[in-house]
Design an enzyme around this catalytic site. Structure first.
Site, short mmCIF file in Angstrom:
data_model
loop_
_atom_site.label_atom_id
_atom_site.label_comp_id
_atom_site.label_asym_id
_atom_site.label_seq_id
_atom_site.Cartn_x
_atom_site.Cartn_y
_atom_site.Cartn_z
N HIS A 56 63.03 65.17 74.51
CA HIS A 56 63.73 66.16 74.15
C HIS A 56 64.09 67.05 75.53
O HIS A 56 63.52 66.86 77.02
CB HIS A 56 63.24 67.59 73.15
CG HIS A 56 64.42 68.18 73.32
ND1 HIS A 56 64.04 69.27 73.55
CD2 HIS A 56 65.22 68.83 71.81
CE1 HIS A 56 65.80 69.92 73.14
NE2 HIS A 56 65.82 70.24 72.02
N ASP A 70 54.28 68.37 73.22
CA ASP A 70 55.43 68.99 72.30
C ASP A 70 55.40 68.66 71.25
O ASP A 70 55.60 67.36 70.69
CB ASP A 70 56.78 68.23 72.92
CG ASP A 70 58.07 68.96 72.03
OD1 ASP A 70 57.54 69.74 71.36
OD2 ASP A 70 59.23 68.76 72.16
N GLN A 101 57.86 68.71 66.48
CA GLN A 101 58.87 67.19 65.31
C GLN A 101 57.39 67.14 64.74
O GLN A 101 57.37 66.87 63.70
CB GLN A 101 59.19 66.17 66.22
CG GLN A 101 61.30 66.74 66.82
CD GLN A 101 61.66 67.07 66.13
OE1 GLN A 101 61.69 66.49 64.16
NE2 GLN A 101 62.53 68.29 66.32
N LYS A 158 61.03 74.96 62.00
CA LYS A 158 60.32 73.21 62.47
C LYS A 158 59.54 73.23 60.64
O LYS A 158 60.09 72.05 60.46
CB LYS A 158 59.98 72.31 63.36
CG LYS A 158 60.80 72.82 64.51
CD LYS A 158 62.67 72.15 65.10
CE LYS A 158 62.23 71.93 66.50
NZ LYS A 158 63.99 71.24 66.51
N CYS A 170 70.02 66.42 71.71
CA CYS A 170 69.18 66.91 72.65
C CYS A 170 67.92 65.81 74.05
O CYS A 170 67.15 65.89 74.61
CB CYS A 170 68.35 68.01 73.09
SG CYS A 170 69.74 68.87 73.14
#
Length: 412
Positions: free
Chosen positions: A129, A206, A209, A232, A370
């Site tokens: 991202h 990260d 997700q 999320k 993104c």
């Protein structure tokens, strides 16, 4: 994708009753919400916690002697402990509240500006991202460090042989998402962490997700930094978490100056507070932090194994149905992926498909998500992305497939 059976106790009809927004109609059609990778929906149990906070004990936290401040402080710090336990973080003070994943990444990038020197190397992946690309580009511009990129393959996975060739004793940091937001690919972060540590580097993952689908154990992973966003995970926007190993959090300088992050302040010199307050300047999103804890409670009550199994079933069903549409291509077909399908139909712009789906009440995301380098790799302007959550159904997928077929017939 290995077959996983959905537990008999998983009752999606009952779960859907917890989400008031699922009763909405859009363009006079029942809402089918398939934009969960951007933001998941919020159950009534979390909404109630938000209402309860503002109705009964809204106050600033820490150092307040009055009852409301103490109640708010207790609830906020209890939420921190919920995060600590969920991600198996060694100490609560290594669990930093942030405004979201992007904020957490920037805290680390800002701190490393004091550590890196010219000629050091940092590595990102081609699946990132923009939030996990741009801060490191800015860091390299400030320090003279060199940015290297792990290439991707046509099926949407990372080239691990190329990754190993990138590593050297100059590698100081590696940044990779646990799951690609654009493709759903689950990256081999255990391998990446092990190989990076072998050359003396640190790893930031990260987890934005991954966290809604995978119960990440930061100690088992041996990861140096892990960042997530509440929105999320059935929580509110504007709040997230940064985990860091204690040695790194102690070494990094504060990201912002202000209240809460100080120990002693004089005009001659200021000393900083200990962890976690060193990185939590100013009044935080108190209600958001408390609601984040409530969202974790909700998802853990359902069970992450149950969630993963059911979402995998949805993914397999949707993949089979969409692949049957002539001219449709799915991007990102890793054997290991979460419930995300990015696709296009030959000769039709993804935005046009998304617009028609919206008219039918189906919410999907269109564009580059993104993740422009991924789109550049495939030489496309973007994709239609349908991302599923544990409150979605196969019947909703049937609505999506019928809508895509209708869009194809209208636009071809």
């Amino acid at each position: 994708m290995a077959s996983v059976s959905t537990p008999l106790t998983f009752d999606v009809k009952s779960i859907r009753k917890d989400f008031p927004i699922l009763n909405r109609k859009v363009n006079e059609k029942p809402l089918v919400y398939f934009d969960n990778a951007a933001t998941s929906q919020t159950p009534q149990q979390v909404i109630d916690v938000i209402v309860e906070y503002y109705s009964n004990y809204n106050a600033n936290i820490h150092r307040g002697v009055h009852a409301l401040s103490q109640e708010a402080t207790d609830a906020y710090e209890q939420a921190r402990i919920k995060l600590q336990k969920h991600f198996n973080i060694p100490n609560a003070y290594q669990t930093l509240f942030t405004s979201g994943t992007t904020h957490g990444i920037n805290i680390v990038a800002s701190g490393y500006a004091e550590i890196l020197k010219e000629g050091d190397e940092v590595v990102v992946s081609a699946l990132e991202h923009h939030s996990n690309i741009v801060p490191w580009q800015m860091l390299c511009e400030k320090t003279g460090a060199v940015l290297k990129v792990i290439p991707m393959t046509d099926n949407g996975t990372l080239d691990m042989d190329a990754f190993e060739q990138l590593l050297s004793d100059k590698t100081k940091l590696v940044f990779v998402n646990h799951v690609s937001n654009a493709l759903g690919t689950v990256n081999p972060i255990e391998f990446i962490i092990e190989k990076t540590h072998a050359v003396g580097g640190a790893v930031l993952v990260d987890g934005a997700q991954a966290a809604p689908h995978i119960n990440a154990d930061v100690q088992a992973l041996d990861v140096d930094f892990y960042v997530v966003s509440a929105h999320k995970m059935c929580g509110p926007t504007g709040v997230g978490m940064l985990y860091g190993k204690e040695k790194w959090l102690e070494q990094l300088p504060p990201y912002q100056g202000g209240g809460e992050m100080i120990d002693q302040v004089t005009f001659e010199k200021t000393t900083y507070a200990g962890l976690p307050h060193k990185f939590e300047a100013g009044t935080p999103n108190i209600c958001g932090g408390i609601a984040f804890g409530a969202a974790l409670d909700y998802m853990n009550a359902i069970g992450f194994e149950n969630i993963a199994a059911y979402e995998h079933e949805l993914l397999e069903y949707a993949t089979e149905k969409l692949k049957a549409i002539d001219g449709l291509r799915i991007y990102g077909e890793s054997k290991e992926k979460t419930a995300v399908i990015s696709f296009n139909i030959e000769g039709i712009h993804p935005y046009d498909i998304g617009t028609i789906l919206d008219k039918l009440g189906v919410a999907v995301r269109t564009g580059h998500h993104c993740a422009q380098p991924i789109m550049d790799f495939y030489k496309i302007p973007g994709t239609v992305r349908a991302s599923f959550a544990f409150y979605n159904t196969k019947e909703e997928i049937d609505v999506l497939v019928a809508g895509v077929e209708r869009a194809k017939n209208m636009l071809s």
